[in-house]
Motif scaffolding. Structure first.
Motif, PDB file in Angstrom:
ATOM      1  N   UNK A 103      93.564 -53.547 -32.289  1.00 26.31           N
ATOM      2  CA  UNK A 103      93.542 -53.269 -33.728  1.00 26.31           C
ATOM      3  C   UNK A 103      92.320 -52.425 -34.086  1.00 26.31           C
ATOM      4  N   UNK A 104      91.187 -52.732 -33.476  1.00 30.69           N
ATOM      5  CA  UNK A 104      89.977 -51.953 -33.719  1.00 30.69           C
ATOM      6  C   UNK A 104      90.167 -50.518 -33.246  1.00 30.69           C
ATOM      7  N   UNK A 105      90.738 -50.358 -32.064  1.00 33.41           N
ATOM      8  CA  UNK A 105      90.991 -49.023 -31.540  1.00 33.41           C
ATOM      9  C   UNK A 105      91.961 -48.270 -32.440  1.00 33.41           C
ATOM     10  N   UNK A 106      92.985 -48.938 -32.905  1.00 35.30           N
ATOM     11  CA  UNK A 106      93.954 -48.293 -33.799  1.00 35.30           C
ATOM     12  C   UNK A 106      93.275 -47.826 -35.073  1.00 35.30           C
ATOM     13  N   UNK A 162      83.471 -50.335 -29.475  1.00 35.81           N
ATOM     14  CA  UNK A 162      84.284 -49.646 -28.474  1.00 35.81           C
ATOM     15  C   UNK A 162      83.403 -48.813 -27.560  1.00 35.81           C
ATOM     16  N   UNK A 163      82.416 -48.171 -28.108  1.00 36.71           N
ATOM     17  CA  UNK A 163      81.499 -47.373 -27.281  1.00 36.71           C
ATOM     18  C   UNK A 163      80.740 -48.270 -26.325  1.00 36.71           C
ATOM     19  N   UNK A 164      80.340 -49.453 -26.776  1.00 38.64           N
ATOM     20  CA  UNK A 164      79.632 -50.388 -25.903  1.00 38.64           C
ATOM     21  C   UNK A 164      80.523 -50.891 -24.788  1.00 38.64           C
ATOM     22  N   UNK A 165      81.786 -51.143 -25.087  1.00 39.82           N
ATOM     23  CA  UNK A 165      82.692 -51.693 -24.089  1.00 39.82           C
ATOM     24  C   UNK A 165      83.113 -50.672 -23.043  1.00 39.82           C
ATOM     25  N   UNK A 166      83.421 -49.469 -23.496  1.00 36.91           N
ATOM     26  CA  UNK A 166      84.010 -48.480 -22.599  1.00 36.91           C
ATOM     27  C   UNK A 166      83.179 -47.233 -22.408  1.00 36.91           C
TER      28      UNK A 166
END
Length: 172
Positions: A103-106, A162-166
């Motif tokens: 959902x965050x990515x979307x 998202x930047x932290x995760x990937x």
């Protein structure tokens, strides 16, 4: 039903899920994605006799989707607005948190312009080179580079988790 129709029917049944995933990434909306795939498949059916002979049906359908999406960018549209804050960090290994992550990515993808979204889909989902992406979208390589940089910067701004995760785009 003749042989050609059966082959087209099999193509549609087997490749529609993958085409829908791609279309969703391009459009950011399930209904628009379905429309995009339906239109691309209709055009693929019109060209089926020549595509079937050389085995390029899926490539033709994908390219048609890219071109249709580019033409749809130029149409007037309603302004999008942010509806919620970015959720707190999620654990990508926890199945329940994966839904929140998607959902965050979307939401992050919806913050991008359609052209930025298309460039990211082609570069990182389809694993296309800058030159291939430029050719498919009918733009220069420089445009692909600048759209990629702007899109990644925007994603970092609206969804820092998202930047932290990937490590989106290799930088933080």
């Amino acid at each position: 039903m003749d042989r050609s129709d059966r082959e087209y029917d099999e193509f549609v049944r087997s490749r529609t899920p993958a085409l829908l995933r791609l279309a969703y990434l391009l459009t950011g909306d399930q209904h628009l994605a379905e429309d995009l795939v339906q239109t691309a498949l209709a055009r693929t059916h019109q060209a089926w006799s020549r595509l079937r002979a050389v085995g390029n049906a899926e490539a033709y359908a994908r390219r048609t989707m890219y071109h249709l999406q580019v033409s749809w960018w130029r149409r007037p549209r309603l302004a999008e607005s942010r509806v919620a804050d970015v959720p707190e960090r999620v654990d990508p290994t926890d199945p329940t948190d994966q839904v929140a992550l998607r959902a965050t990515l979307r939401r992050a993808l919806l913050q991008l312009t359609p052209s930025q979204r298309a460039v990211l889909v082609l570069r990182f989902y389809e694993d296309r080179s800058e030159a291939e992406t430029a050719e498919i979208l009918g733009v220069s390589v420089g445009t692909v580079k600048s759209q990629t940089a702007r899109a990644l910067e925007r994603i970092r701004a609206v969804a820092p988790e998202l930047a932290d995760l990937y490590r989106i785009g290799g930088a933080r």
